[in-house]
Design an enzyme around this catalytic site. Structure first.
Site, PDB file in Angstrom:
ATOM      1  N   GLY A 149     -17.475 -25.531 -37.119  1.00  0.00           N
ATOM      2  CA  GLY A 149     -17.144 -24.465 -36.179  1.00  0.00           C
ATOM      3  C   GLY A 149     -18.362 -23.663 -35.765  1.00  0.00           C
ATOM      4  N   ILE A 155     -14.945 -25.718 -43.984  1.00  0.00           N
ATOM      5  CA  ILE A 155     -15.266 -25.967 -42.571  1.00  0.00           C
ATOM      6  C   ILE A 155     -16.247 -27.126 -42.416  1.00  0.00           C
ATOM      7  CG2 ILE A 155     -14.721 -23.586 -42.062  1.00  0.00           C
ATOM      8  CD1 ILE A 155     -17.706 -23.043 -41.635  1.00  0.00           C
ATOM      9  N   GLU A 163     -25.944 -20.094 -43.307  1.00  0.00           N
ATOM     10  CA  GLU A 163     -26.590 -19.632 -42.078  1.00  0.00           C
ATOM     11  C   GLU A 163     -28.096 -19.442 -42.167  1.00  0.00           C
ATOM     12  OE1 GLU A 163     -23.263 -16.853 -42.151  1.00  0.00           O
ATOM     13  OE2 GLU A 163     -23.339 -16.882 -39.971  1.00  0.00           O
TER      14      GLU A 163
HETATM   15 MO1  MOS Z   1     -20.606 -17.888 -39.260  1.00  0.00          MO
HETATM   16  S1  MOS Z   1     -21.387 -17.478 -37.389  1.00  0.00           S
HETATM   17  O1  MOS Z   1     -20.064 -16.384 -39.762  1.00  0.00           O
HETATM   18  O2  MOS Z   1     -19.448 -19.070 -38.992  1.00  0.00           O
END
Ligand code: MOS
Length: 744
Positions: free
Chosen positions: A237, A464, A706
């Site tokens: 995502g 995810i 991230e």
């Molecule tokens: Mo991240 S931009 O919090 O999926």
């Protein structure tokens, strides 16, 4: 807390493990949202606005409604009531306006109608036959030259940045920009909505099922308990799937009206308009320094592009007040409204574009000072978080820089531009720092220990694609003293105890205290059972017993001497014990004692061949200080993936809007360039320092989803400058930019 147990060194935790969900995915058995099927399933296809600024005058649905297989055509006149999320609610959604709720068109592609039919093909044909007439059509505002529409807001300030800047011997003042970027996960956004007359079951593509449930309940106007959201697997995502988007409401509203399940898959082209993007940013950075390299003042003033009716802000200056030491700092943010769909978080929101500017400027400052860029960063290492005036919980940025330099061979770098040649190729070496916050969400989980020695862990979180199934299994296995294979992980269903969002790199760290508590609570029940048993612990009071890694034992003896939960349960003729964990988060709370962040450094070698204008990324070395790494295999995979994405950010990715109608002109995977296999570096070295951050949680694990994307674009731009002498301040770096290089 379990006795005499260092939770930063549990077995299984910290070991490389392949994904436990890998076989399901490669064999096609893992069910993604769009895979859910029902005998009476209907297909919905939206009609999208072909203007970006104006209004709908009328919609003629008569031809479409009469086409084969068509069940109904929806417009703002018959979609039914959809509500806004209440302003006092914590539920997150970036497209706050319910779809089809007025006749104003604010961006190209905005949904204006919906065709629902018995097959996908019939729905596509019907959507095409809907005739939309527009009025008051105006030229859309999509210019990439951003000027603030309002007074910039000061986000952090200390000292006298203006005065210090004036007086300093070395100054730098540059403006950097990053383009609109579109997330483009390979799995399309999709919603399959089922309504039974009172309850919705929604199969969705989401990184946060619990928030999704809260938003959908409010917007559909039903109690939260009447909504169930299921996301068993997600084809990534990158932040674009954090919050619900309008297609989910359209599918649910149609299912409610027709009393049949409805599937709506957002097309790739629609994904460039309707499900968020990273907004375009423009950032002015001013640095002032002493001749020895000490930063005496930092200004960071940014403007980001913002959609109408949106409050999403790309928080570019979030790290500026704490990454380096400086007595004088001011960060301001402002925005410019544009006729584009709402922006949203994209992997490393704020800091990723922010660190492109900041870490490019650090390189420019090093050059102005004739100082090594690693040495400049070491020189400005702060002793504490100077923005919050509290110590860091665990910060090892200097070691990231020095270790990375050593592995990369940085000492062999000749700083002169274009000086490092290999035949017809010029090598460029660049460096940049990384950082990302470490926070936890509130979370709950149940852990059940069974008398056959297996364990189930259940929590309303989701995987995810990052490895959440696997790391939850590892942490639970470590705590419960079983093999990873003995743990069943049940997630992806909002009916489970509320689990964390997969956002902000917080899922893993948020689960740590919850799993510890759940296993401990199950352990307390086992201790009580064992104390009553007519066996090893006869006559021993339960307060003299402990539960460690699956075994009940005397506190004054080692866990190895203890009795396994399997045996205790069997002897007690009990099937299972279940523990519940619940922990409050830190996210959104003021940090009082420690400033918690991760850090890192990227080193990049680019190869520039001036004769054929060819630029490649040869190799990267990355050192990460992200706390205790639960799984170095899935962990390194996160960093490698972020580097690949960062190459895209540096060299390829940009969503371009047509000034005539506001359409994203490159709304497909052929024209929206992303890193392909051929663009990958020959070598990517990822090194984790692995210092447990025990102020953050008992396993010392921060997040890693991230941070790898922060700094990488700057490291590449810095390397490109070193190779070519061309400083590119506006991403992406086009080969055309480099044709101005004087080097041959
Ligand atoms: Mo991240 S931009 O919090 O999926």
């Amino acid at each position: 807390m379990p006795q005499n147990d260092n939770l930063t060194t549990l077995p299984v935790v910290g070991r490389a493990r392949k994904r436990i969900d890998g076989p399901l995915k490669v064999s096609g058995t893992a069910r993604y949202a769009a895979d859910f099927d029902f005998p009476t399933l209907l297909y919905a296809v939206p009609v999208c606005a072909t203007i970006a600024n104006g209004r709908v005058a009328s919609i003629d649905t008569s031809a479409a409604a009469a086409m084969p297989g068509v069940r109904k055509i929806y417009t703002h006149e018959n979609i039914g009531t959809l509500y806004q999320v209440s302003k006092t609610s914590k539920a997150m959604v970036d497209e706050k306006r319910p779809p089809l709720s007025d006749d104003t068109i604010r961006y190209y592609g905005q949904y204006v109608a919906l065709a629902v039919a018995d097959t996908y093909e019939h729905a596509v044909a019907a959507a095409r036959a809907v005739k939309v007439h527009y009025a008051d059509i105006k030229a859309p505002s999509v210019s990439t030259e951003l000027s603030a529409a309002q007074k910039p807001e000061t986000q952090t300030e200390r000292g006298d940045p203006d005065g210090a800047y004036e007086k300093a011997p070395i100054k730098l003042d540059h403006t950097y920009s990053t383009p609109t970027e579109t997330h483009n996960p390979i799995e399309l956004h999709a919603s399959v909505a089922v309504w039974d007359g009172s309850h919705f079951t929604l199969y969705e593509t989401t990184q946060a099922i619990m928030n999704y449930r809260a938003v959908m309940a409010q917007m559909l106007g039903v109690p939260t308990d009447n909504v169930r959201v299921i996301t068993e697997y997600l084809g990534t995502g990158f932040g674009g799937k954090l919050w619900p988007w309008s297609q989910a409401l359209l599918a649910a509203a149609a299912a409610r009206d027709l009393h049949q399940p409805v599937k709506l898959v957002v097309s790739r082209q629609m994904m460039f308009h309707n499900v968020g993007h990273r907004p375009h940013t423009q950032q002015r950075v001013r640095f002032a320094a002493e001749k020895d390299g000490r930063l005496v003042s930092i200004h960071h003033d940014y403007i980001d592009q913002r959609a109408l009716l949106s409050d999403y802000q790309e928080d570019c200056g979030e790290a500026t007040g704490m990454l380096y030491s400086s007595p004088n700092v001011r960060v301001t943010g402002a925005y410019a409204e544009r006729n584009v769909g709402p922006g949203t978080s994209m992997r490393g929101p704020g800091k990723v574009p922010g660190l492109f500017a900041l870490e490019s400027a650090m390189d420019e400052l090093a050059i102005a000072l004739q100082m090594d860029p690693v040495a400049l960063r070491l020189k400005n290492e702060p002793a504490k978080d100077e923005m919050k005036n509290i110590p860091f919980s665990s910060r090892h940025l200097p070691e990231c820089l020095t270790r990375g330099a050593e592995v990369f061979g940085w000492s062999r770098r000749n700083p002169a531009v274009g000086s490092m040649r290999e035949g017809d190729t010029i090598l460029g070496w660049g460096v940049a720092a990384c950082t990302w916050m470490a926070e936890r969400f509130s979370a709950e989980a149940n852990v059940t220990l069974f008398n056959n020695g297996t364990v189930q862990v259940a929590s309303g979180t989701q995987d995810i694609g990052t490895g959440t199934y696997t790391v939850i299994a590892q942490m639970t296995a470590g705590l419960a003293g079983v093999d990873v294979d003995a743990v069943k992980v049940v997630i992806g269903d909002s009916n489970l105890p509320p689990g964390p969002w997969s956002g902000g790199s917080m899922a893993t760290g948020s689960m740590v205290p919850v799993l510890i508590q759940a296993v401990e609570q199950a352990g307390q029940q086992l201790i009580a059972m064992a104390a009553e048993e007519d066996g090893d612990f006869k006559g021993v009071k339960s307060d003299q017993l402990a539960f460690t890694q699956g075994k009940v034992h005397r506190k004054d003896q080692s866990p190895d001497s203890g009795r396994h939960f399997r045996d205790i349960l069997t002897a007690a003729h009990a099937a299972q014990v279940e523990g519940h964990g619940k922990a409050k988060g830190t996210f959104g709370q003021k940090q009082k004692e420690y400033s918690t962040h991760s850090f890192g450094a990227h080193f990049v070698e680019v190869a520039w061949q001036p004769a054929i204008a060819r630029l490649r990324i040869n190799r990267t070395v990355t050192v990460m200080d992200a706390g205790r790494i639960i799984n170095p295999l899935t962990g390194a995979n996160q960093i490698e993936g972020a580097i690949v994405m960062g190459i895209g950010m540096a060299l390829f990715e940009e969503t371009r809007y047509d000034p005539r109608n506001g359409k994203a002109v490159n709304s497909n995977l052929a024209d929206y360039l992303m890193t392909s296999h051929a663009d990958m570096p020959g070598q990517m070295d990822v090194i984790f320092l692995d210092y447990p951050d025990i102020h953050f949680n008992a396993m010392g694990a921060r997040g890693i989803g991230e941070i790898g994307l922060t700094g990488i674009a700057a490291a590449i731009a810095n390397a490109v400058y070193h190779a070519t002498g061309v400083r590119v301040r506006d991403l992406p770096i086009h080969v055309e930019d480099l044709l101005t290089s004087k080097l041959v």
